[in-house]
Write a protein that holds these residues in place. Structure first.
Motif, PDB file in Angstrom:
ATOM      1  N   LEU A 186     -10.492  70.088  11.271  1.00  0.00           N
ATOM      2  CA  LEU A 186     -10.096  68.956  10.444  1.00  0.00           C
ATOM      3  C   LEU A 186      -8.982  69.348   9.477  1.00  0.00           C
ATOM      4  O   LEU A 186      -8.009  68.597   9.289  1.00  0.00           O
ATOM      5  CB  LEU A 186     -11.301  68.416   9.670  1.00  0.00           C
ATOM      6  N   GLY A 187      -9.117  70.513   8.868  1.00  0.00           N
ATOM      7  CA  GLY A 187      -8.063  70.986   7.984  1.00  0.00           C
ATOM      8  C   GLY A 187      -6.749  71.176   8.716  1.00  0.00           C
ATOM      9  O   GLY A 187      -5.669  70.858   8.192  1.00  0.00           O
ATOM     10  N   GLU A 188      -6.818  71.676   9.943  1.00  0.00           N
ATOM     11  CA  GLU A 188      -5.604  71.840  10.740  1.00  0.00           C
ATOM     12  C   GLU A 188      -4.969  70.487  11.042  1.00  0.00           C
ATOM     13  O   GLU A 188      -3.739  70.342  11.007  1.00  0.00           O
ATOM     14  CB  GLU A 188      -5.941  72.558  12.045  1.00  0.00           C
ATOM     15  N   SER A 189      -5.801  69.484  11.322  1.00  0.00           N
ATOM     16  CA  SER A 189      -5.286  68.154  11.621  1.00  0.00           C
ATOM     17  C   SER A 189      -4.515  67.585  10.437  1.00  0.00           C
ATOM     18  O   SER A 189      -3.406  67.053  10.588  1.00  0.00           O
ATOM     19  CB  SER A 189      -6.441  67.209  11.990  1.00  0.00           C
ATOM     20  N   PHE A 190      -5.107  67.671   9.248  1.00  0.00           N
ATOM     21  CA  PHE A 190      -4.428  67.156   8.057  1.00  0.00           C
ATOM     22  C   PHE A 190      -3.154  67.946   7.754  1.00  0.00           C
ATOM     23  O   PHE A 190      -2.145  67.371   7.313  1.00  0.00           O
ATOM     24  CB  PHE A 190      -5.366  67.195   6.857  1.00  0.00           C
ATOM     25  N   SER A 191      -3.193  69.256   7.972  1.00  0.00           N
ATOM     26  CA  SER A 191      -2.024  70.080   7.715  1.00  0.00           C
ATOM     27  C   SER A 191      -0.866  69.693   8.631  1.00  0.00           C
ATOM     28  O   SER A 191       0.278  69.523   8.182  1.00  0.00           O
ATOM     29  CB  SER A 191      -2.377  71.559   7.914  1.00  0.00           C
ATOM     30  N   GLY A 196       4.186  66.808   9.597  1.00  0.00           N
ATOM     31  CA  GLY A 196       4.923  65.844  10.399  1.00  0.00           C
ATOM     32  C   GLY A 196       5.468  64.706   9.559  1.00  0.00           C
ATOM     33  O   GLY A 196       6.592  64.245   9.776  1.00  0.00           O
ATOM     34  N   SER A 197       4.683  64.249   8.582  1.00  0.00           N
ATOM     35  CA  SER A 197       5.145  63.188   7.696  1.00  0.00           C
ATOM     36  C   SER A 197       6.346  63.633   6.886  1.00  0.00           C
ATOM     37  O   SER A 197       7.303  62.852   6.679  1.00  0.00           O
ATOM     38  CB  SER A 197       4.002  62.768   6.766  1.00  0.00           C
ATOM     39  N   SER A 198       6.348  64.873   6.424  1.00  0.00           N
ATOM     40  CA  SER A 198       7.482  65.407   5.674  1.00  0.00           C
ATOM     41  C   SER A 198       8.733  65.481   6.546  1.00  0.00           C
ATOM     42  O   SER A 198       9.842  65.165   6.105  1.00  0.00           O
ATOM     43  CB  SER A 198       7.148  66.788   5.121  1.00  0.00           C
ATOM     44  N   CYS A 199       8.558  65.882   7.796  1.00  0.00           N
ATOM     45  CA  CYS A 199       9.693  65.952   8.717  1.00  0.00           C
ATOM     46  C   CYS A 199      10.259  64.567   8.988  1.00  0.00           C
ATOM     47  O   CYS A 199      11.474  64.379   9.032  1.00  0.00           O
ATOM     48  CB  CYS A 199       9.251  66.604  10.026  1.00  0.00           C
ATOM     49  N   VAL A 200       9.367  63.580   9.157  1.00  0.00           N
ATOM     50  CA  VAL A 200       9.819  62.203   9.373  1.00  0.00           C
ATOM     51  C   VAL A 200      10.593  61.697   8.167  1.00  0.00           C
ATOM     52  O   VAL A 200      11.609  61.007   8.303  1.00  0.00           O
ATOM     53  CB  VAL A 200       8.612  61.295   9.657  1.00  0.00           C
ATOM     54  N   ALA A 201      10.136  62.052   6.966  1.00  0.00           N
ATOM     55  CA  ALA A 201      10.818  61.618   5.745  1.00  0.00           C
ATOM     56  C   ALA A 201      12.226  62.184   5.680  1.00  0.00           C
ATOM     57  O   ALA A 201      13.180  61.510   5.266  1.00  0.00           O
ATOM     58  CB  ALA A 201      10.022  62.048   4.528  1.00  0.00           C
ATOM     59  N   ILE A 202      12.398  63.441   6.096  1.00  0.00           N
ATOM     60  CA  ILE A 202      13.710  64.071   6.064  1.00  0.00           C
ATOM     61  C   ILE A 202      14.643  63.455   7.104  1.00  0.00           C
ATOM     62  O   ILE A 202      15.811  63.168   6.832  1.00  0.00           O
ATOM     63  CB  ILE A 202      13.583  65.590   6.292  1.00  0.00           C
TER      64      ILE A 202
END
Length: 203
Positions: A186-191, A196-202
């Motif tokens: 679960l921790g790996e999933s959130f990480s 991925g969200s940060s990459c999409v933002a960039i």
């Protein structure tokens, strides 16, 4: 269908046809899948860990991440241009600040309760609510009327609260539903999702 609503339906369905025919899964996929807790040999322990890792990879990379990153992309895409749009419509700094406070206020007031709504109302319905709120919020930006813009900002704040709670709630439940240990998967999933969200933002 590959939209957020289709992914939400996957919480009540097997991850894959291969998983569905896997003898370690229950036929009734509404029940929590359990892997053997007491292995009789190191080989069996290794086999169970490999199966769980494969199940986790399919859940994360085939089902959750594509939909979650698409949803976050919608949020990141229109964020930087809000002020410019309101300014182009001729609103002064005070009016624009009211619009922003309305959006942040609605998100703040609902952020602590929408996760519970997902448990009681259903994650699929809440994901559909996210799609509807964001669609209306974006459409409202095409209107110059302050009242319409204000309603759009409120709906945008609600959608943001749904984005950062309902999808997490779905991910947590699906780990349990398919017998995936919450530690460490679960921790790996959130990480991975946050990265991925940060990459999409960039992008």
């Amino acid at each position: 269908n590959t939209g957020p609503a289709a992914a939400a339906e996957a919480e009540d369905a097997p991850l894959d046809n291969d998983l569905h025919h896997n003898p370690t899964l229950d036929d009734d996929d509404t029940e929590t899948v359990s892997l053997p807790t007491q292995a009789t040999s190191p080989a069996l322990i290794h086999k169970n860990q490999a199966m769980m890792k494969q199940r986790h990879a399919r859940l994360l990379y085939r089902i959750y991440l594509p939909v979650y990153l698409l949803a976050t992309a919608a949020d990141w895409l229109q964020g930087p241009y809000k002020y410019a749009v309101y300014s182009a419509y001729g609103y002064d700094q005070r009016a624009i600040s009211i619009l922003f406070v309305a959006g942040f206020g609605s998100g703040m007031s609902l952020g602590s309760v929408v996760g519970g709504w997902a448990d009681s109302v259903g994650r699929k319905k809440m994901v559909l609510a996210y799609c509807a709120c964001y669609a209306v919020s974006c459409l409202a930006k095409h209107c110059r009327l302050f009242t319409v813009l204000l309603v759009g900002r409120v709906l945008g704040g609600i959608a943001t609260s749904l984005l950062f709670s309902v999808f997490d709630s779905w991910l947590i439940k699906t780990h349990s539903l398919h017998g995936i240990d919450k530690h460490p998967y679960l921790g790996e999933s959130f990480s991975v999702a946050n990265f991925g969200s940060s990459c999409v933002a960039i992008v």
